[in-house]
Design an enzyme around this catalytic site. Structure first.
Site, PDB file in Angstrom:
ATOM      1  N   GLU A 142      -7.758  92.769  13.173  1.00  0.00           N
ATOM      2  CA  GLU A 142      -6.743  93.736  12.772  1.00  0.00           C
ATOM      3  C   GLU A 142      -7.075  95.085  13.401  1.00  0.00           C
ATOM      4  O   GLU A 142      -8.150  95.634  13.184  1.00  0.00           O
ATOM      5  CB  GLU A 142      -6.725  93.856  11.253  1.00  0.00           C
ATOM      6  CG  GLU A 142      -5.720  94.843  10.697  1.00  0.00           C
ATOM      7  CD  GLU A 142      -5.781  94.941   9.182  1.00  0.00           C
ATOM      8  OE1 GLU A 142      -4.841  95.498   8.595  1.00  0.00           O
ATOM      9  OE2 GLU A 142      -6.783  94.452   8.588  1.00  0.00           O
ATOM     10  N   GLU A 225       0.583 102.422   3.719  1.00  0.00           N
ATOM     11  CA  GLU A 225      -0.204 101.877   2.619  1.00  0.00           C
ATOM     12  C   GLU A 225      -0.279 102.951   1.537  1.00  0.00           C
ATOM     13  O   GLU A 225      -1.042 103.901   1.673  1.00  0.00           O
ATOM     14  CB  GLU A 225      -1.614 101.513   3.085  1.00  0.00           C
ATOM     15  CG  GLU A 225      -1.662 100.305   3.997  1.00  0.00           C
ATOM     16  CD  GLU A 225      -3.091  99.918   4.358  1.00  0.00           C
ATOM     17  OE1 GLU A 225      -3.402  98.728   4.299  1.00  0.00           O
ATOM     18  OE2 GLU A 225      -3.887 100.821   4.692  1.00  0.00           O
TER      19      GLU A 225
END
Length: 243
Positions: A142, A225
């Site tokens: 990621e 987020e």
């Protein structure tokens, strides 16, 4: 509970695909998604909380309209995002991804973000790579690009140095969230909008990790987020391509 807040978008659960929708569509389903522009998927992806989160999907992006969750530590509440590629078997229309890195010359992308106060969040690209042409589940690498963050939040792992990419300066963090490796690039000053080549970051990941040109790029995602607040955070526009 850790005093350090860790970004962990990689732990997202599978996405449930909603029917195709027109612009200005409200999505409150935990893993609801739709497509925009005949090219991208927009997902609610409320993986870290049972509290309601709703996003208003526009013709070019989305806005967080309702956010009832809040956490002071650990993982974020969600990762609402727009993406090109495949995420838990949900692939964008006519997706050019996955594609082997050796077969990508450039991956141009651009974004325009809207930020709000009284919230704790990061605004980040989430770029996934794997040794196989994987379209479901968690990839092994990621790559996160943090355009902005507020409050006491920081990426997974520890800070390993700084670098300059695309004419900007970045703090580099490296770690593992228990499911995949994470390499994060945190902008040293807030970025609200930018056009850049994703491969500039991928090539740096290649130099620092076990990733090599035989691996596959599986998705290019951009969103938020949130840990608390977040109503009004928006992706005004997004573009991603693969050449």
């Amino acid at each position: 509970m850790s005093a350090v807040l860790l970004a962990a978008a990689g732990l997202a659960a599978p996405v449930a695909v909603a029917p195709l929708a027109h612009a200005d569509t409200l999505i409150c389903d935990q893993y609801g998604s739709t497509t925009i522009g005949g090219r991208y998927v927009v997902m609610n992806n409320r993986w870290g909380s049972s509290a309601q989160q709703c996003i208003n999907v526009t013709g070019s992006g989305f806005r967080i309209q309702t956010q009832q969750g809040s956490t002071s530590g650990g993982a974020p509440l969600s990762y609402p995002a727009v993406y090109l590629g495949c995420h838990y078997s949900n692939c964008s229309p006519g997706s050019p991804l996955p594609r082997q890195l050796s077969r990508i010359g450039s991956a141009p992308s651009s974004i325009s973000y809207n930020y709000v106060g009284n919230s704790v969040f990061d605004a980040s690209y989430d770029i996934w790579m794997d040794p196989t042409a994987k379209t479901n589940g968690v990839n092994q690498m990621e790559l996160m690009i943090w355009f902005n963050h507020t409050g006491n939040v920081q990426p997974v792992g520890g800070r390993v140095g700084t670098t300059s990419i695309g004419g900007r300066n970045w703090d580099v963090w490296q770690g593992n969230n228990g499911g995949n490796d994470v390499l994060s690039y945190v902008a040293q000053s807030t970025i609200s909008g930018w056009s850049f080549n994703v491969m500039d970051f991928v090539n740096d990941v290649d130099n620092r990790t076990r990733v090599d040109r035989s691996w596959y790029l599986t998705s290019i995602q951009a969103g938020f987020e949130p840990w608390s607040g977040g109503v009004g955070l928006a992706v005004n526009s997004f573009y991603a391509g693969v050449n």
